[in-house]
Write a protein that holds these residues in place. Structure first.
Motif, PDB file in Angstrom:
ATOM      1  N   GLU A   6       6.690  -5.590   2.290  1.00  0.00           N
ATOM      2  CA  GLU A   6       5.843  -5.948   1.374  1.00  0.00           C
ATOM      3  C   GLU A   6       6.338  -6.877   0.334  1.00  0.00           C
ATOM      4  O   GLU A   6       7.378  -7.485   0.030  1.00  0.00           O
ATOM      5  CB  GLU A   6       5.511  -4.545   0.303  1.00  0.00           C
ATOM      6  CG  GLU A   6       5.115  -3.502   1.366  1.00  0.00           C
ATOM      7  CD  GLU A   6       6.304  -2.344   1.563  1.00  0.00           C
ATOM      8  OE1 GLU A   6       6.216  -1.163   1.870  1.00  0.00           O
ATOM      9  OE2 GLU A   6       7.399  -3.065   1.653  1.00  0.00           O
ATOM     10  N   GLY A   9       4.374  -7.941  -5.590  1.00  0.00           N
ATOM     11  CA  GLY A   9       4.592  -7.048  -6.943  1.00  0.00           C
ATOM     12  C   GLY A   9       5.012  -7.749  -8.283  1.00  0.00           C
ATOM     13  O   GLY A   9       5.694  -8.903  -7.896  1.00  0.00           O
ATOM     14  N   TRP A  36      -1.706   2.110   2.269  1.00  0.00           N
ATOM     15  CA  TRP A  36      -0.686   1.660   1.254  1.00  0.00           C
ATOM     16  C   TRP A  36      -0.652   3.211   0.360  1.00  0.00           C
ATOM     17  O   TRP A  36      -1.667   4.012   0.129  1.00  0.00           O
ATOM     18  CB  TRP A  36      -1.565   0.960   0.059  1.00  0.00           C
ATOM     19  CG  TRP A  36      -1.389  -0.568   0.678  1.00  0.00           C
ATOM     20  CD1 TRP A  36      -2.425  -1.259   1.436  1.00  0.00           C
ATOM     21  CD2 TRP A  36      -0.472  -1.545   0.595  1.00  0.00           C
ATOM     22  NE1 TRP A  36      -1.994  -2.542   1.595  1.00  0.00           N
ATOM     23  CE2 TRP A  36      -0.886  -2.657   1.158  1.00  0.00           C
ATOM     24  CE3 TRP A  36       1.077  -1.463  -0.095  1.00  0.00           C
ATOM     25  CZ2 TRP A  36      -0.056  -3.768   1.086  1.00  0.00           C
ATOM     26  CZ3 TRP A  36       1.418  -2.795  -0.135  1.00  0.00           C
ATOM     27  CH2 TRP A  36       1.271  -3.881   0.344  1.00  0.00           C
ATOM     28  N   ARG A  38       2.032   4.795  -3.189  1.00  0.00           N
ATOM     29  CA  ARG A  38       2.891   4.301  -4.374  1.00  0.00           C
ATOM     30  C   ARG A  38       3.398   5.594  -4.782  1.00  0.00           C
ATOM     31  O   ARG A  38       2.827   6.639  -4.567  1.00  0.00           O
ATOM     32  CB  ARG A  38       1.748   3.762  -5.420  1.00  0.00           C
ATOM     33  CG  ARG A  38       0.940   4.855  -6.005  1.00  0.00           C
ATOM     34  CD  ARG A  38      -0.102   3.971  -7.019  1.00  0.00           C
ATOM     35  NE  ARG A  38      -1.086   4.939  -7.638  1.00  0.00           N
ATOM     36  CZ  ARG A  38      -1.932   4.526  -8.651  1.00  0.00           C
ATOM     37  NH1 ARG A  38      -2.200   3.371  -8.810  1.00  0.00           N
ATOM     38  NH2 ARG A  38      -2.684   5.536  -9.142  1.00  0.00           N
ATOM     39  N   ARG A  45       4.751  10.854  -4.190  1.00  0.00           N
ATOM     40  CA  ARG A  45       4.422   9.994  -3.546  1.00  0.00           C
ATOM     41  C   ARG A  45       2.581  10.223  -3.618  1.00  0.00           C
ATOM     42  O   ARG A  45       2.200  11.207  -3.060  1.00  0.00           O
ATOM     43  CB  ARG A  45       4.777   9.510  -1.962  1.00  0.00           C
ATOM     44  CG  ARG A  45       4.319   8.243  -1.283  1.00  0.00           C
ATOM     45  CD  ARG A  45       4.789   8.164   0.025  1.00  0.00           C
ATOM     46  NE  ARG A  45       4.455   9.300   0.898  1.00  0.00           N
ATOM     47  CZ  ARG A  45       5.197   9.286   1.950  1.00  0.00           C
ATOM     48  NH1 ARG A  45       6.475   8.650   2.213  1.00  0.00           N
ATOM     49  NH2 ARG A  45       4.906  10.724   2.805  1.00  0.00           N
ATOM     50  N   VAL A  48      -2.873   5.758  -1.405  1.00  0.00           N
ATOM     51  CA  VAL A  48      -3.738   4.732  -2.299  1.00  0.00           C
ATOM     52  C   VAL A  48      -5.013   4.259  -1.589  1.00  0.00           C
ATOM     53  O   VAL A  48      -6.195   4.260  -1.844  1.00  0.00           O
ATOM     54  CB  VAL A  48      -2.669   3.516  -2.661  1.00  0.00           C
ATOM     55  CG1 VAL A  48      -3.723   2.378  -2.948  1.00  0.00           C
ATOM     56  CG2 VAL A  48      -1.695   3.709  -3.737  1.00  0.00           C
ATOM     57  N   ASP A  90      -1.109   3.023 -13.193  1.00  0.00           N
ATOM     58  CA  ASP A  90      -1.061   2.090 -11.826  1.00  0.00           C
ATOM     59  C   ASP A  90       0.639   1.787 -11.655  1.00  0.00           C
ATOM     60  O   ASP A  90       0.849   1.265 -10.404  1.00  0.00           O
ATOM     61  CB  ASP A  90      -1.932   1.212 -11.562  1.00  0.00           C
ATOM     62  CG  ASP A  90      -3.293   1.287 -11.744  1.00  0.00           C
ATOM     63  OD1 ASP A  90      -4.095   0.821 -12.288  1.00  0.00           O
ATOM     64  OD2 ASP A  90      -3.546   2.565 -10.855  1.00  0.00           O
ATOM     65  N   TYR A  94       5.006   0.356  -4.688  1.00  0.00           N
ATOM     66  CA  TYR A  94       4.004   0.315  -3.643  1.00  0.00           C
ATOM     67  C   TYR A  94       4.276   0.038  -2.282  1.00  0.00           C
ATOM     68  O   TYR A  94       5.297  -0.756  -2.326  1.00  0.00           O
ATOM     69  CB  TYR A  94       2.900  -0.723  -3.975  1.00  0.00           C
ATOM     70  CG  TYR A  94       1.973  -0.351  -5.216  1.00  0.00           C
ATOM     71  CD1 TYR A  94       2.548  -0.236  -6.389  1.00  0.00           C
ATOM     72  CD2 TYR A  94       0.609   0.010  -5.054  1.00  0.00           C
ATOM     73  CE1 TYR A  94       1.632   0.176  -7.608  1.00  0.00           C
ATOM     74  CE2 TYR A  94      -0.113   0.416  -6.034  1.00  0.00           C
ATOM     75  CZ  TYR A  94       0.170   0.347  -7.588  1.00  0.00           C
ATOM     76  OH  TYR A  94      -0.602   0.959  -8.282  1.00  0.00           O
ATOM     77  N   TYR A  95       4.287   1.246  -1.345  1.00  0.00           N
ATOM     78  CA  TYR A  95       4.676   0.958  -0.114  1.00  0.00           C
ATOM     79  C   TYR A  95       3.481   0.805   0.839  1.00  0.00           C
ATOM     80  O   TYR A  95       2.433   1.283   0.735  1.00  0.00           O
ATOM     81  CB  TYR A  95       5.494   2.332   0.430  1.00  0.00           C
ATOM     82  CG  TYR A  95       6.781   2.658  -0.681  1.00  0.00           C
ATOM     83  CD1 TYR A  95       6.357   3.552  -1.687  1.00  0.00           C
ATOM     84  CD2 TYR A  95       7.875   2.308  -0.097  1.00  0.00           C
ATOM     85  CE1 TYR A  95       7.580   3.786  -2.597  1.00  0.00           C
ATOM     86  CE2 TYR A  95       9.103   2.624  -0.770  1.00  0.00           C
ATOM     87  CZ  TYR A  95       8.877   3.295  -2.156  1.00  0.00           C
ATOM     88  OH  TYR A  95       9.909   3.746  -2.952  1.00  0.00           O
ATOM     89  N   CYS A  96       3.785  -0.110   1.750  1.00  0.00           N
ATOM     90  CA  CYS A  96       2.843  -0.200   3.002  1.00  0.00           C
ATOM     91  C   CYS A  96       3.304   0.721   4.185  1.00  0.00           C
ATOM     92  O   CYS A  96       4.577   1.059   4.212  1.00  0.00           O
ATOM     93  CB  CYS A  96       3.116  -1.778   3.512  1.00  0.00           C
ATOM     94  SG  CYS A  96       2.199  -2.132   5.084  1.00  0.00           S
ATOM     95  N   GLY A 118       9.020  -1.322   0.109  1.00  0.00           N
ATOM     96  CA  GLY A 118       8.498  -1.201  -1.506  1.00  0.00           C
ATOM     97  C   GLY A 118       8.362  -2.311  -2.293  1.00  0.00           C
ATOM     98  O   GLY A 118       9.403  -3.254  -1.875  1.00  0.00           O
TER      99      GLY A 118
END
Length: 125
Positions: A6, A9, A36, A38, A45, A48, A90, A94-96, A118
């Protein structure tokens, strides 16, 4: 197994926008749905959004629906998360993630097996 990285950010003011990118390698990216997630400090977790392997189906978590847009570029092995109207809530890492199997439709939030490292998103004035 797919490798995910990722980027994008950073720090953004409330009401602002930010775009996250996830680059994939290792397997046939175009056959896997992507997602996605977060995680904020001290919280579980949170899902998203997800996009199908062909990019024609999408789903979002209730807290981001209408503000976030997920898309993918199968020619570049990338999945993108466009975030707008950002709120302090928010703020999170954030993780893919990649689906565990090839499928035509959308996976559930429990079907993801490969994760990136992340990227931090901080919404603050």
């Amino acid at each position: 197994q797919v490798q995910l990285v990722e980027s994008g950010g950073g720090l953004v003011q409330p009401g602002g926008s930010l775009t996250l990118t996830c680059a994939a390698s290792g397997v046939s990216f175009s056959t896997l749905a992507m997602g996605w997630f977060r995680q904020a400090p001290g919280k579980a977790r949170e899902f998203v959004g997800t996009v199908s392997s062909r990019g024609d189906l999408k789903a979002y978590g209730s807290s981001v629906k209408g503000r976030f847009t997920i898309s993918r570029d199968n020619t570049r092995n990338m999945v993108i998360l466009q975030m707008s109207s950002l709120e302090p809530e928010d703020t999170a890492v954030y993780y893919c993630a990649a689906d565990r199997v090839r499928r035509i439709g959308l996976p559930s939030e429990y079907d993801f097996a490969s994760w990136g490292q992340g990227t931090q998103v901080t919404v603050s004035s």
